[in-house]
Design a protein around this motif. Sequence first.
Motif, PDB file in Angstrom:
ATOM      1  N   LYS A   9       0.840  -1.195   0.000  1.00  0.00           N
ATOM      2  CA  LYS A   9       0.000   0.000   0.000  1.00  0.00           C
ATOM      3  C   LYS A   9       0.877   1.249   0.000  1.00  0.00           C
ATOM      4  CE  LYS A   9      -3.415   0.408   2.972  1.00  0.00           C
ATOM      5  NZ  LYS A   9      -4.231   0.094   4.179  1.00  0.00           N
ATOM      6  N   ILE A  10       0.498   2.184  -0.866  1.00  0.00           N
ATOM      7  CA  ILE A  10       1.326   3.378  -1.046  1.00  0.00           C
ATOM      8  C   ILE A  10       0.521   4.634  -0.704  1.00  0.00           C
ATOM      9  CG2 ILE A  10       2.660   4.758  -2.704  1.00  0.00           C
ATOM     10  CD1 ILE A  10       2.962   2.168  -4.375  1.00  0.00           C
ATOM     11  N   LEU A  11       1.113   5.483   0.127  1.00  0.00           N
ATOM     12  CA  LEU A  11       0.509   6.801   0.364  1.00  0.00           C
ATOM     13  C   LEU A  11       1.194   7.805  -0.564  1.00  0.00           C
ATOM     14  CD1 LEU A  11      -1.392   8.649   2.025  1.00  0.00           C
ATOM     15  CD2 LEU A  11       0.568   9.118   3.507  1.00  0.00           C
ATOM     16  N   VAL A  12       0.390   8.551  -1.285  1.00  0.00           N
ATOM     17  CA  VAL A  12       0.934   9.571  -2.188  1.00  0.00           C
ATOM     18  C   VAL A  12       0.584  10.950  -1.625  1.00  0.00           C
ATOM     19  CG1 VAL A  12       0.879  10.524  -4.529  1.00  0.00           C
ATOM     20  CG2 VAL A  12       0.594   8.050  -4.174  1.00  0.00           C
ATOM     21  N   PHE A  13       1.599  11.814  -1.489  1.00  0.00           N
ATOM     22  CA  PHE A  13       1.334  13.225  -1.184  1.00  0.00           C
ATOM     23  C   PHE A  13       1.375  13.996  -2.488  1.00  0.00           C
ATOM     24  CE2 PHE A  13       2.994  12.115   3.106  1.00  0.00           C
ATOM     25  CZ  PHE A  13       1.957  12.637   3.870  1.00  0.00           C
ATOM     26  N   SER A  14       0.278  14.677  -2.815  1.00  0.00           N
ATOM     27  CA  SER A  14       0.252  15.461  -4.054  1.00  0.00           C
ATOM     28  C   SER A  14       0.072  16.929  -3.702  1.00  0.00           C
ATOM     29  CB  SER A  14      -0.891  14.995  -4.942  1.00  0.00           C
ATOM     30  OG  SER A  14      -2.125  15.337  -4.336  1.00  0.00           O
ATOM     31  N   THR A  15       0.125  17.795  -4.707  1.00  0.00           N
ATOM     32  CA  THR A  15      -0.017  19.239  -4.475  1.00  0.00           C
ATOM     33  C   THR A  15      -1.167  19.789  -5.314  1.00  0.00           C
ATOM     34  OG1 THR A  15       1.471  19.916  -6.243  1.00  0.00           O
ATOM     35  CG2 THR A  15       2.462  19.392  -4.129  1.00  0.00           C
ATOM     36  N   ASN A  16      -1.968  20.638  -4.679  1.00  0.00           N
ATOM     37  CA  ASN A  16      -3.205  21.129  -5.303  1.00  0.00           C
ATOM     38  C   ASN A  16      -3.044  21.642  -6.723  1.00  0.00           C
ATOM     39  OD1 ASN A  16      -4.903  20.628  -3.181  1.00  0.00           O
ATOM     40  ND2 ASN A  16      -4.438  22.561  -2.160  1.00  0.00           N
ATOM     41  N   LEU A  17      -1.991  22.437  -6.947  1.00  0.00           N
ATOM     42  CA  LEU A  17      -1.916  23.143  -8.230  1.00  0.00           C
ATOM     43  C   LEU A  17      -1.081  22.415  -9.274  1.00  0.00           C
ATOM     44  CD1 LEU A  17      -1.529  26.781  -6.874  1.00  0.00           C
ATOM     45  CD2 LEU A  17      -3.552  25.779  -7.909  1.00  0.00           C
ATOM     46  N   SER A  19       0.990  18.588  -8.904  1.00  0.00           N
ATOM     47  CA  SER A  19       1.034  17.139  -9.093  1.00  0.00           C
ATOM     48  C   SER A  19      -0.347  16.497  -8.967  1.00  0.00           C
ATOM     49  CB  SER A  19       2.058  16.481  -8.158  1.00  0.00           C
ATOM     50  OG  SER A  19       1.688  16.616  -6.816  1.00  0.00           O
ATOM     51  N   ASP A  20      -1.229  17.070  -8.172  1.00  0.00           N
ATOM     52  CA  ASP A  20      -2.577  16.497  -8.097  1.00  0.00           C
ATOM     53  C   ASP A  20      -3.278  16.640  -9.459  1.00  0.00           C
ATOM     54  OD1 ASP A  20      -4.282  15.206  -5.991  1.00  0.00           O
ATOM     55  OD2 ASP A  20      -5.737  16.654  -6.746  1.00  0.00           O
ATOM     56  N   VAL A  21      -2.971  17.719 -10.137  1.00  0.00           N
ATOM     57  CA  VAL A  21      -3.500  17.929 -11.486  1.00  0.00           C
ATOM     58  C   VAL A  21      -2.922  16.869 -12.430  1.00  0.00           C
ATOM     59  CG1 VAL A  21      -3.722  19.597 -13.368  1.00  0.00           C
ATOM     60  CG2 VAL A  21      -3.641  20.406 -11.000  1.00  0.00           C
ATOM     61  N   MET A 106      10.646  10.242  -3.720  1.00  0.00           N
ATOM     62  CA  MET A 106      10.173  11.566  -4.137  1.00  0.00           C
ATOM     63  C   MET A 106      10.500  11.747  -5.608  1.00  0.00           C
ATOM     64  SD  MET A 106      12.029  15.119  -3.013  1.00  0.00           S
ATOM     65  CE  MET A 106      12.030  16.532  -4.106  1.00  0.00           C
ATOM     66  N   ALA A 107       9.548  12.311  -6.360  1.00  0.00           N
ATOM     67  CA  ALA A 107       9.811  12.681  -7.756  1.00  0.00           C
ATOM     68  C   ALA A 107       8.903  13.847  -8.103  1.00  0.00           C
ATOM     69  CB  ALA A 107       9.548  11.500  -8.679  1.00  0.00           C
ATOM     70  N   ALA A 108       9.391  14.707  -8.967  1.00  0.00           N
ATOM     71  CA  ALA A 108       8.554  15.838  -9.395  1.00  0.00           C
ATOM     72  C   ALA A 108       7.546  15.313 -10.417  1.00  0.00           C
ATOM     73  CB  ALA A 108       9.411  16.929 -10.009  1.00  0.00           C
ATOM     74  N   ILE A 109       6.283  15.645 -10.206  1.00  0.00           N
ATOM     75  CA  ILE A 109       5.225  15.252 -11.145  1.00  0.00           C
ATOM     76  C   ILE A 109       4.560  16.543 -11.618  1.00  0.00           C
ATOM     77  CG2 ILE A 109       3.032  14.004 -11.406  1.00  0.00           C
ATOM     78  CD1 ILE A 109       5.422  12.116 -10.984  1.00  0.00           C
ATOM     79  N   CYS A 110       4.730  16.857 -12.874  1.00  0.00           N
ATOM     80  CA  CYS A 110       4.161  18.104 -13.393  1.00  0.00           C
ATOM     81  C   CYS A 110       2.671  17.901 -13.697  1.00  0.00           C
ATOM     82  CB  CYS A 110       4.908  18.557 -14.640  1.00  0.00           C
ATOM     83  SG  CYS A 110       4.528  17.568 -16.084  1.00  0.00           S
ATOM     84  N   SER A 111       2.002  18.964 -14.102  1.00  0.00           N
ATOM     85  CA  SER A 111       0.554  18.880 -14.247  1.00  0.00           C
ATOM     86  C   SER A 111       0.113  18.075 -15.468  1.00  0.00           C
ATOM     87  CB  SER A 111      -0.053  20.279 -14.294  1.00  0.00           C
ATOM     88  OG  SER A 111       0.505  20.991 -15.372  1.00  0.00           O
ATOM     89  N   VAL A 112       1.054  17.698 -16.333  1.00  0.00           N
ATOM     90  CA  VAL A 112       0.692  16.812 -17.453  1.00  0.00           C
ATOM     91  C   VAL A 112       1.575  15.561 -17.456  1.00  0.00           C
ATOM     92  CG1 VAL A 112      -0.246  18.633 -18.931  1.00  0.00           C
ATOM     93  CG2 VAL A 112       2.192  18.122 -19.023  1.00  0.00           C
ATOM     94  N   CYS A 113       2.191  15.263 -16.305  1.00  0.00           N
ATOM     95  CA  CYS A 113       3.153  14.160 -16.225  1.00  0.00           C
ATOM     96  C   CYS A 113       2.476  12.814 -15.990  1.00  0.00           C
ATOM     97  CB  CYS A 113       4.159  14.424 -15.115  1.00  0.00           C
ATOM     98  SG  CYS A 113       5.435  15.603 -15.584  1.00  0.00           S
TER      99      CYS A 113
END
Lengths: 138, 652
Positions: A9-17, A19-21, A106-113
Amino acid sequence: MSGEAFKPKILVFSTNLISDVGIDYTGLLHMHYPATTAIIRLPCSSMIRPEWIILALKSGFDGVFVAADGTDCPYLRDCTDRTARRVDKALRMAEEEGIEPQRIKMAAICSVCAEPFVNHMRNFYQTLVKLGPVKRRG
Amino acid sequence: MDEPRIGVYVCWCGGNISDVVNVEKVVEEIKKEPGVIVARHFMFMCSEAGQKMIENDIKTHQLNAVVVASCSPKLHEATFRNVVVRAGLNPYMYYHANIREQVSWAHGDNPEEATRKAIRHVRMAVAYLRHAKPLEKIKVDVTPSALIIGGGIAGLRAALDLARMGVAVHLVEKEPFLGGNTARLGEVYPYGRRGSEIAAELIRELLKHDNVAIYTNAEVTSIKGFIGNFEAEIRVKPRYFKGKCPNIMEAIKACPVKVPDEHSFGAKMRTAIRLPPYPGAYPDIPAIDMEACTKCGECLKACGDKIDFAQEEQVIRVKVGSVITATGFKPYEPREGEYGYKTYGEVVTLPQLIGILAESNGGGELVVNGRKIRSIAFIYCVGSRQKPSGDEKANTYCSRYCCNATMYTSLKILEKYPGVRLYHLYRDIRTYGKHELMYEEACRRGVVFLKYSEDDPPKVRKEDGKLVVTVKDLLTEGIEVEIPVDLVVLVTGMEPRPNEQLNEILKLPVGRDGFYQEVHPKLRPVETTLAGFFIAGTAQGPKDIKEALASASAAAAKAAGIVLKKQLELEPFVARVNPDKCNLSQKCIAECPYGAISIKEYDGKGRKAWVNAALCKGCGACVAVCPTGAIEIQGLTNEQIEDMIKAAAREV
Ligand SMILES: Cc1cc2nc3c(=O)[nH]c(=O)nc-3n(C[C@H](O)[C@H](O)[C@H](O)COP(=O)(O)OP(=O)(O)OC[C@H]3O[C@@H](n4cnc5c(N)ncnc54)[C@H](O)[C@@H]3O)c2cc1C
């Protein structure tokens, strides 16, 4: 879950503007990644308290994935460095707890990644399968 | 809050969710959670019927918090906050669980696990609300004026729009004259008219308004404060001229300085005295370029009573409610030797050619540097659409204006100087929209188009005193063509203006390409993530005049939307300190990028960290570094996050 194959089981922390996008976009494209996940959205990945990562690993998650803002962060130019500092601290705390460092990623996830996100999640999942469940004390 | 009484509403989204997620199972599981009073599923929660159902439940079951599990919060979070408000609840007693984009659409391959994930997401929402407190939006008063940085056409347009709406405007331009790059252009597409005339027209209109203050030769040196209430410091450099001088041409003759003239993009030279560069330029007073001036005093002989070398820099402080940045672009400057630039005098850039054409008055012959020009090769995409290689900065974007401007300039040349042969060496032609007609016209008029590959660009050399361009033409199966020409024109793109000092002050987000970045490329194209700051024109990325003006009017409307209100309401998701827990480590103060945190005396609790809510952007960086967990984001507290983690970790 005796006998059943181990499903980490994986917990993902995303960001509103950002990585969540990006994670929404992955769904929009109907691209699949392991479903044994849960996603908590925050304003910015530099908000993550290292204690939260450890709490997740001690309460039942087998891995924590920080989907960071990276250079697209709308708040902080050096968001990547700051988020990395939180993750570093979590790694040191994990070591003290006897938790393998590979469980925190940790990895950067852009809004279209979408594709990078799916690849990260699949690889991370495989890593966790190999590690097996967290050996929780007590 | 009182005992939590939570209602949970799971949406089918027609089937988008319920075809994958077992919504009945989700409802059944979530009913077991402490605090959940009602849980239901429904075809479309966002429909009239769905919204009514929630409102009725809130009233009949005295709910004090609501979860909707449906699509992404980006789509309907605001919708459902309004629903709970209509039923008398605080809008922040609501949490939106994403079970479409992040569950059903992503896990159609595994309905069973998808249902478990949906349950986890809804449990997190319930955990969040168990600790939720009603929150108030943050109210701030507003200063009814705006600051515009950059007096190119975008800045002028925004200034005029705001002035007409009754907003006081402070317009700051770095150069001694308004107008920017447009004012330096000769006739511009579509439909001709000089760029300088367009700028002059906007300036003329602007000067009719008495609620506009214009500062030229000026820069913004600090901005403090927050949305609705900024204080900016403007430094105005002296012009050293007290007014117009009737003998100015003598002074110009006497000045020994020769430096490239900005107004012709360096195609001509000027002295240290900068004259109003076009009819209608503002202000209509010369300025001395102190960096170039040798202080020889020769000009004083002609204009002594009008020149005052004792003038000093002025510092002006203004209060504004909003800031528009319209600092424009810089034409790409080719590297020395790039296609023979600066090696051969007959290689010029498009901006320079336009400067030359504006000066030459027809008469049948085009003459550049004393040479008659009978043939010209245009090389496209110079400094645009570059391939990244190694660490070198590459302009990977298309500069947008250049295909059109080249096409238009070619048509002008053929009109004024019939018989000049034109060769266009291009990679792709992007005369989008109506501009396609210019491309058709150019084809009809006999302009020759040769297509080159980015991997094998044209080469420029000199042979027997004449320029020769070689190009492998992809349209004729890569045949190598040699073209002797009199002039090579490099169609140069747009680059972000180097503006380090300003960037340091504004801290506006800059995109990968170096231009200022909007919040959302589609939905919020002129807003930035900094509340109260907008961007207009080419400062944001390549645009032509019409596009630059459209964005300027949009930014003006947005700025007016803020400053014409007496009071603003801001989202309450900002940091707050619990003085009982704060041990004054001051780590949060060092961590805050906005200077929002300081130390304050709390009644009976001593000196502790304190957040200025109006300055806080709610990023939460301070939350992570606080050793005691004393600083938290309102509406997303540590307790809430920790309980969400625990709720999601439980087996399903
Ligand atoms: C060769 C060429 C030909 C073109 N031809 C056409 C055409 O035919 N038709 C068309 O529609 N478009 C054309 N364009 C595009 C057009 O020039 C731009 O769309 C337009 O100039 C953009 O205006 P702007 O106000 O955004 O930026 P700019 O014109 O760059 O103005 C920005 C202003 O901000 C000022 N500034 C910068 N930094 C600061 C600071 N720190 N403080 C204060 N002030 C500052 C600058 O001095 C400048 O005055 C052409 C462009 C070029 C290069």
